[in-house]
Write an enzyme that holds these catalytic residues in place. Structure first.
Site, PDB file in Angstrom:
ATOM      1  N   SER A 139       0.836  -1.194   0.000  1.00 30.19           N
ATOM      2  CA  SER A 139       0.000   0.000   0.000  1.00 30.19           C
ATOM      3  C   SER A 139       0.877   1.252   0.000  1.00 30.19           C
ATOM      4  O   SER A 139       1.663   1.442  -0.930  1.00 30.19           O
ATOM      5  CB  SER A 139      -0.968  -0.049   1.196  1.00 30.19           C
ATOM      6  OG  SER A 139      -2.003   0.896   1.061  1.00 30.19           O
ATOM      7  N   ASP A 188      -9.325  -4.333  -5.912  1.00 31.10           N
ATOM      8  CA  ASP A 188      -8.565  -3.411  -5.066  1.00 31.10           C
ATOM      9  C   ASP A 188      -8.480  -2.055  -5.763  1.00 31.10           C
ATOM     10  O   ASP A 188      -7.763  -1.899  -6.755  1.00 31.10           O
ATOM     11  CB  ASP A 188      -7.165  -3.960  -4.802  1.00 31.10           C
ATOM     12  CG  ASP A 188      -6.371  -3.107  -3.811  1.00 31.10           C
ATOM     13  OD1 ASP A 188      -6.855  -2.021  -3.439  1.00 31.10           O
ATOM     14  OD2 ASP A 188      -5.277  -3.533  -3.408  1.00 31.10           O
ATOM     15  N   HIS A 203      -8.000  -5.248  -0.660  1.00 31.64           N
ATOM     16  CA  HIS A 203      -6.754  -4.571  -0.295  1.00 31.64           C
ATOM     17  C   HIS A 203      -6.122  -5.182   0.958  1.00 31.64           C
ATOM     18  O   HIS A 203      -4.947  -4.935   1.235  1.00 31.64           O
ATOM     19  CB  HIS A 203      -7.006  -3.076  -0.072  1.00 31.64           C
ATOM     20  CG  HIS A 203      -5.751  -2.260  -0.007  1.00 31.64           C
ATOM     21  ND1 HIS A 203      -4.850  -2.173  -1.051  1.00 31.64           N
ATOM     22  CD2 HIS A 203      -5.216  -1.504   0.995  1.00 31.64           C
ATOM     23  CE1 HIS A 203      -3.845  -1.390  -0.704  1.00 31.64           C
ATOM     24  NE2 HIS A 203      -4.030  -0.982   0.533  1.00 31.64           N
TER      25      HIS A 203
END
Length: 225
Positions: A139, A188, A203
């Site tokens: 991320s 995602d 995610h």
């Protein structure tokens, strides 16, 4: 796809407004973490800063927004465990990047994380010149990997492995395309199309990719058990 500053800001705003999805930010600690890595607990790994014995592979990992420790819980510890299983704990050093990983950092493309990851990679090579450096992030940690790669022209990493990368689709400087592995789960919105930057179950699913990522790292570095 190049991301504009307005999109970075949108990502930061989306992350800031995330209490509607349990577990983000402020992930629970869990997922195990390797007993063979001397500077490692469940969500923290410090083999480089603790000057642990040299290993064939050194992974420098940047956690996602709001995760605890310095390797988080979604994928960091699971990747370590999978890699130790694949190549042997005696071949793996693991170091988390101690950057803030807060919501504001998304608008700053990882903030200070890139410089810290670069410094840790350089320190690892100074201590262990023969180790293969692998940059990895999840991320917001993807921003960190992209930033660090651009600063490592003199000592290019052996590979980069990124999960849920906001800059998915862009190269990592000084890492050949064949040595870059991106994981982007279906649905995602942080790394996929459209880039909604909404944090969904997709995610948070990257722990499932740990065994494959370990295989990739083993293959690219040429290190086996």
């Amino acid at each position: 796809m190049l991301l504009t500053n307005s999109i970075f800001l949108a990502f930061a705003a989306a992350v800031t407004a995330l209490p509607q999805f349990p577990g983000f930010p402020g992930f629970p600690v869990g997922g195990g973490g390797g007993g063979g890595s001397t500077g490692t607990s469940s969500n923290t790994a410090n083999d480089v800063t603790n000057k642990s014995p040299c290993k064939a592979i050194t992974v420098i990992f940047a956690r996602g927004t709001g995760e605890s420790g310095n390797i988080g819980s979604v994928i960091g510890p699971k990747l370590l465990t999978a890699l130790q299983s694949k190549v042997g704990a005696a071949n793996v050093a693991y170091q988390g990047v101690p950057y803030p990983a807060n919501a504001a950092g998304n608008a700053q493309q990882g903030g200070t994380g890139g410089a810290l990851m670069t410094s840790l990679a350089q320190q690892a090579l100074q201590q262990c010149p023969s180790t293969k450096i692998v940059l990895s992030g999840y991320s917001q940690g993807g921003f960190v990997v992209h930033k660090a790669g651009s600063s490592l022209s003199a000592t290019p990493p052996a590979a980069a492995v990124i999960f849920g990368d906001p800059q998915n689709g862009q190269a990592v400087a000084n890492v050949p395309a064949a040595d870059l592995k991106e994981y982007c789960a279906q649905g995602d919105g942080v790394c996929g199309t459209p880039r909604t930057f909404q944090i969904t179950a997709a995610h948070l699913s990257y722990g499932n990719n740990a065994p494959d990522a370990a295989n990739v790292i083993s293959s690219v570095t040429g290190v086996g058990a």
